[in-house]
Design an enzyme around this catalytic site. Structure first.
Site, PDB file in Angstrom:
ATOM      1  NE  ARG A 137       5.488  -3.361  -4.398  1.00 46.93           N
ATOM      2  CZ  ARG A 137       4.169  -3.487  -4.230  1.00 46.93           C
ATOM      3  NH1 ARG A 137       3.627  -3.281  -3.039  1.00 46.93           N
ATOM      4  NH2 ARG A 137       3.377  -3.803  -5.244  1.00 46.93           N
ATOM      5  CD  GLN A 167      -3.090  -6.909  -3.263  1.00 49.10           C
ATOM      6  OE1 GLN A 167      -3.794  -7.586  -4.009  1.00 49.10           O
ATOM      7  NE2 GLN A 167      -1.920  -6.445  -3.642  1.00 49.10           N
ATOM      8  N   GLY A 218       0.862  -1.173   0.000  1.00 48.14           N
ATOM      9  CA  GLY A 218       0.000   0.000   0.000  1.00 48.14           C
ATOM     10  C   GLY A 218       0.903   1.228   0.000  1.00 48.14           C
ATOM     11  CB  ALA A 219       0.911   4.220  -2.181  1.00 45.84           C
ATOM     12  CG  ASP A 244      -0.045   2.241  -5.770  1.00 45.20           C
ATOM     13  OD1 ASP A 244      -1.199   1.825  -5.952  1.00 45.20           O
ATOM     14  OD2 ASP A 244       0.708   1.814  -4.876  1.00 45.20           O
ATOM     15  CE  LYS A 251      -2.120  -4.199  -6.493  1.00 47.17           C
ATOM     16  NZ  LYS A 251      -0.740  -4.657  -6.830  1.00 47.17           N
TER      17      LYS A 251
HETATM   18  O1  MRU Z   1       0.607  -3.887  -4.582  1.00 54.17           O
HETATM   19  P1  MRU Z   1      -0.025  -3.150  -3.437  1.00 54.17           P
HETATM   20  O2  MRU Z   1      -0.870  -4.009  -2.573  1.00 54.17           O
HETATM   21  O3  MRU Z   1       0.996  -2.358  -2.663  1.00 54.17           O
HETATM   22  O4  MRU Z   1      -0.993  -2.114  -4.143  1.00 54.17           O
HETATM   23  C1  MRU Z   1      -1.748  -1.251  -3.341  1.00 54.17           C
HETATM   24  C2  MRU Z   1      -2.707  -0.426  -4.108  1.00 54.17           C
HETATM   25  O5  MRU Z   1      -2.763  -0.474  -5.316  1.00 54.17           O
HETATM   26  C3  MRU Z   1      -3.522   0.552  -3.318  1.00 54.17           C
HETATM   27  O6  MRU Z   1      -4.757   0.766  -3.914  1.00 54.17           O
HETATM   28  C4  MRU Z   1      -2.770   1.896  -3.254  1.00 54.17           C
HETATM   29  O7  MRU Z   1      -1.465   1.709  -2.827  1.00 54.17           O
HETATM   30  C5  MRU Z   1      -3.448   2.876  -2.389  1.00 54.17           C
HETATM   31  S1  MRU Z   1      -3.235   2.522  -0.691  1.00 54.17           S
HETATM   32  C6  MRU Z   1      -3.937   3.726   0.246  1.00 54.17           C
END
Ligand code: MRU
Length: 345
Positions: free
Chosen positions: A89, A196, A47-48, A237, A248
């Protein structure tokens, strides 16, 4: 929230291991920076905003554990840690934003002495954590009016407390509306390949006793066709200057479906997710992950041995499909280029 996504413990960083959810609530104690980079890379934390906080804490931990009292050597070793954090990442800009904040403190303070720099770095990491929770609350405050009694809200992936320092962005909006007494229900896309939505979003919402129904990713179109969804709410992100939004994988398809069915599509994100250095989404780096995430399910093969697979972790939704972006500074509407620039200081 009954859990803490990430915590500073003085001599270690405690991370709720999201790979094990929902079966098991197990915390991972990272005692050095490389365990933190590993936790980010393997998505024990994801999550970002959450990976931004983790990177900052990883740098603070490396600083605390550095034995050198010589400022130049100290600076050099921490620069290396910052570089390693940046390589974990590539898509979520919050990670780079948090590392930049830490690096700025390092550059400004290290000549004052190693002890003072250590203290300042820990303080900055804790500030990033605290600020993120406050920001999420504000996003919730601004976004909650979009949800009405009886609504059926669809969300993708997890943009909740687990994806942030706490509370969440898209789920923060849902929590704020619910806390105000509005009653509605949520559809959580399961979010292949890492699930997720099914594992994390549903877990959060069940704990909050907010009605949630898991659907597979390919059900959204049919649900919309049947009039079962009247709002789509997702996180982000990285958002480019023109409002193009990386989130995502699968978010783009949802946005196209929303447009076709006339369902408003909103993005909730802190301003740390804005990357005004990029003209458009074409410039956003998209992470590609191991194809085993697609060909296997929790280690079990679900495809013929040796078959090719493709595993981009994110996609980009063009700004034309985004109704508005909910930030801690308010609801940002079109033209995004002008309005995003105005709020990003
Ligand atoms: O690969 P992830 O689980 O890190 O991807 C997360 C997402 O795409 C979330 O929607 C995004 O980071 C927003 S979190 C507040």
């Amino acid at each position: 929230m009954k859990f803490k996504t990430i915590e500073w413990k003085g001599d270690r960083v405690r991370i709720l291991d999201q790979r094990r959810l929902p079966q098991e609530v197990r915390y991972l104690d990272c005692r050095d920076a490389s365990s933190v980079t590993q936790a980010i890379r393997t998505m024990a934390i994801r999550g970002a905003p959450a990976i931004g906080v983790a990177a900052a804490m990883g740098i603070a931990l490396a600083a605390k554990k550095t034995l050198s009292h010589q400022p130049e050597a100290f600076h050099k070793s921490l620069e290396k840690v910052c570089r390693e954090m940046r390589q974990t990442r590539p898509t979520a800009v919050n990670l780079f934003w948090a590392v930049d904040r830490m690096k700025k403190i390092l550059d400004q303070v290290y000549t004052h002495g190693v002890d003072e720099t250590k203290e300042r770095l820990v303080k900055e990491a804790l500030n990033i954590l605290k600020e993120d929770i406050e920001i999420n609350r504000k996003i919730g405050m601004f976004g909650k009016r979009l949800i009405k009694n009886g609504d059926r809200v669809l969300t993708h992936c997890n943009a909740g407390a687990l994806a942030t320092a706490g509370y969440g962005t898209a789920l923060g909006v849902i929590y704020a509306a619910w806390a105000e007494g509005k009653r509605f229900c949520v559809f959580a896309d399961e979010t292949r390949p890492q699930m997720q939505g099914a594992r994390l979003t549903a877990w959060e919402l069940v704990q909050k006793k907010i009605p949630v129904t898991i659907v597979t990713d390919n059900m959204a179109g049919w649900l919309m066709e049947k009039g079962q969804v009247n709002l789509v709410l997702v996180g982000a992100d990285r958002i480019a200057r023109n409002g193009d939004t990386a989130n995502k994988i699968g978010t783009y398809s949802l946005a196209v479906l929303s447009k076709w069915h006339g369902v408003p599509f909103y993005v909730a994100a802190p301003t740390s997710t804005l990357d005004l250095t990029l003209d458009s989404g074409l410039d956003i780096p998209i992470e590609e992950r191991d194809i085993r995430e697609v060909t296997h399910f929790r280690g079990y093969p679900i495809a013929p041995k040796g078959v090719k697979a493709f595993n981009p972790a994110f996609d980009v939704t063009p700004h034309s499909l985004v109704h508005a972006i909910i930030t801690e500074k308010g609801l940002i509407r079109k033209p995004f280029e002008k309005n995003l620039k105005r709020i990003k200081v």
